[in-house]
Design a protein around this motif. Structure first.
Motif, PDB file in Angstrom:
ATOM      1  N   GLN A 165     100.130 125.851 132.327  1.00 61.10           N
ATOM      2  CA  GLN A 165      99.582 126.991 133.052  1.00 61.10           C
ATOM      3  C   GLN A 165      98.967 126.586 134.384  1.00 61.10           C
ATOM      4  OE1 GLN A 165      99.985 130.205 132.234  1.00 61.10           O
ATOM      5  NE2 GLN A 165     101.281 129.421 130.581  1.00 61.10           N
ATOM      6  N   VAL A 166      98.312 125.437 134.432  1.00 59.23           N
ATOM      7  CA  VAL A 166      97.720 124.985 135.694  1.00 59.23           C
ATOM      8  C   VAL A 166      98.815 124.586 136.681  1.00 59.23           C
ATOM      9  CG1 VAL A 166      96.326 123.162 136.760  1.00 59.23           C
ATOM     10  CG2 VAL A 166      95.530 124.286 134.677  1.00 59.23           C
ATOM     11  N   ARG A 215     102.034 125.468 136.903  1.00 64.94           N
ATOM     12  CA  ARG A 215     102.892 126.547 137.386  1.00 64.94           C
ATOM     13  C   ARG A 215     102.161 127.512 138.315  1.00 64.94           C
ATOM     14  NH1 ARG A 215     102.595 131.431 134.430  1.00 64.94           N
ATOM     15  NH2 ARG A 215     104.777 131.840 134.971  1.00 64.94           N
ATOM     16  N   ARG A 216     100.836 127.486 138.282  1.00 68.48           N
ATOM     17  CA  ARG A 216     100.059 128.377 139.148  1.00 68.48           C
ATOM     18  C   ARG A 216      99.693 127.751 140.491  1.00 68.48           C
ATOM     19  NH1 ARG A 216      99.159 130.593 134.225  1.00 68.48           N
ATOM     20  NH2 ARG A 216      98.655 132.814 134.165  1.00 68.48           N
ATOM     21  N   LEU A 226     101.551 129.374 143.382  1.00 71.59           N
ATOM     22  CA  LEU A 226     102.213 130.609 142.945  1.00 71.59           C
ATOM     23  C   LEU A 226     101.780 131.812 143.794  1.00 71.59           C
ATOM     24  CD1 LEU A 226     104.091 131.929 140.901  1.00 71.59           C
ATOM     25  CD2 LEU A 226     102.108 132.248 139.388  1.00 71.59           C
ATOM     26  N   ALA A 227     100.508 131.843 144.211  1.00 65.79           N
ATOM     27  CA  ALA A 227     100.042 132.969 145.031  1.00 65.79           C
ATOM     28  C   ALA A 227     100.772 133.007 146.371  1.00 65.79           C
ATOM     29  CB  ALA A 227      98.527 132.870 145.238  1.00 65.79           C
ATOM     30  N   GLN A 276     104.358 134.281 145.826  1.00 63.03           N
ATOM     31  CA  GLN A 276     104.423 135.729 145.650  1.00 63.03           C
ATOM     32  C   GLN A 276     104.207 136.461 146.971  1.00 63.03           C
ATOM     33  OE1 GLN A 276     105.369 137.418 143.136  1.00 63.03           O
ATOM     34  NE2 GLN A 276     105.368 135.879 141.502  1.00 63.03           N
ATOM     35  N   ASP A 329     107.988 125.113 137.271  1.00 59.09           N
ATOM     36  CA  ASP A 329     107.823 125.863 136.020  1.00 59.09           C
ATOM     37  C   ASP A 329     108.743 125.231 134.983  1.00 59.09           C
ATOM     38  OD1 ASP A 329     106.953 127.660 134.174  1.00 59.09           O
ATOM     39  OD2 ASP A 329     107.463 129.455 135.327  1.00 59.09           O
TER      40      ASP A 329
END
Length: 224
Positions: A99-100, A102-103, A106-107, A110, A127
């Motif tokens: 989770q860390v 892949r984020r 990520l912002a 997007q 990911d």
């Protein structure tokens, strides 16, 4: 139980730097903005496979180190409980790392996906493709794939350490001589074959001496 929960929590927290390391070493995937979203910038990109490979390698290494840490630091609790702690900690670290990692970025991805015109090239953060969590019957989350590798490596390493342990109880035990001396502090341990005792030996009484012969010229006892 508090010690076991704290150990699992610590290993789960260590998954955060593991995820950061994964995002740092794994290559990002080039994509192109299209009317339907983002598509791969190459026909057969290798970056997603490399991201899975890096996660697998890092997870396996983390699982081995986690099992070693549990074996050494929780030596009083070696056995099935220690195995469960190592496996649970390995899985918790893998979940946090996924989770860390892949984020990270990520912002920004997007934002570019929503604002840039079609045909623009940019990169997609790392990911997992061959691992993650699925819903069994739409309700129960079930992990699969390389997300389970840290727990698997921890289980194998801990089992090997237990199998190679020279103590039946898996915990360090005192040597036999030291245990014997602790039970009988005022005595000496039994002697082995050919060993000579260094302690005091009780003296054996000597046999009575034979009477000395009479001196020359001494009066003979009367004979009746």
């Amino acid at each position: 139980m508090a010690v076991f929960g704290a150990a699992v929590l610590v290993m789960g927290v260590l998954g955060a730097p593991l995820g950061w390391l994964w995002a740092a070493v794994a290559p990002a995937t080039p994509v192109i903005k299209s009317g339907d979203g983002a598509v791969y910038g190459q026909a057969q990109p290798e970056q997603p496979i490399a991201a899975d490979g890096w996660f697998s390698l890092l997870g396996l290494g983390f699982g081995v180190l986690a099992a070693l840490a549990v074996w050494i630091l929780l030596r009083r609790h070696r056995g099935p409980v220690g195995l469960v702690v190592a496996v649970a900690g390995g899985f918790a670290a893998a979940l946090v790392a996924w989770q860390v990692g892949r984020r990270i970025g990520l912002a920004g991805y997007q934002r570019l996906l929503d604002t840039v015109p079609d045909g623009t090239r940019f990169s997609k953060p790392v990911d997992l493709r061959s691992g993650g969590i699925e819903l069994f019957l739409g309700v129960l989350p079930v992990p699969y794939g390389n997300l389970l590798l840290p727990a698997f490596a921890a289980a194998v390493t801990y089992t090997l350490l237990a199998g190679w342990s020279r103590w039946p109880s898996l915990r360090p035990e005192p040597e036999p001589d030291a245990a014997w001396l602790a039970a009988y502090p005022s005595s000496q341990p039994p002697l082995s074959a050919g060993e000579v005792s260094s302690g005091p030996v009780e003296a054996t009484p000597a046999p009575p001496a034979a009477p000395e012969p009479p001196a020359p010229g001494a009066a003979e006892p009367p004979r009746g």
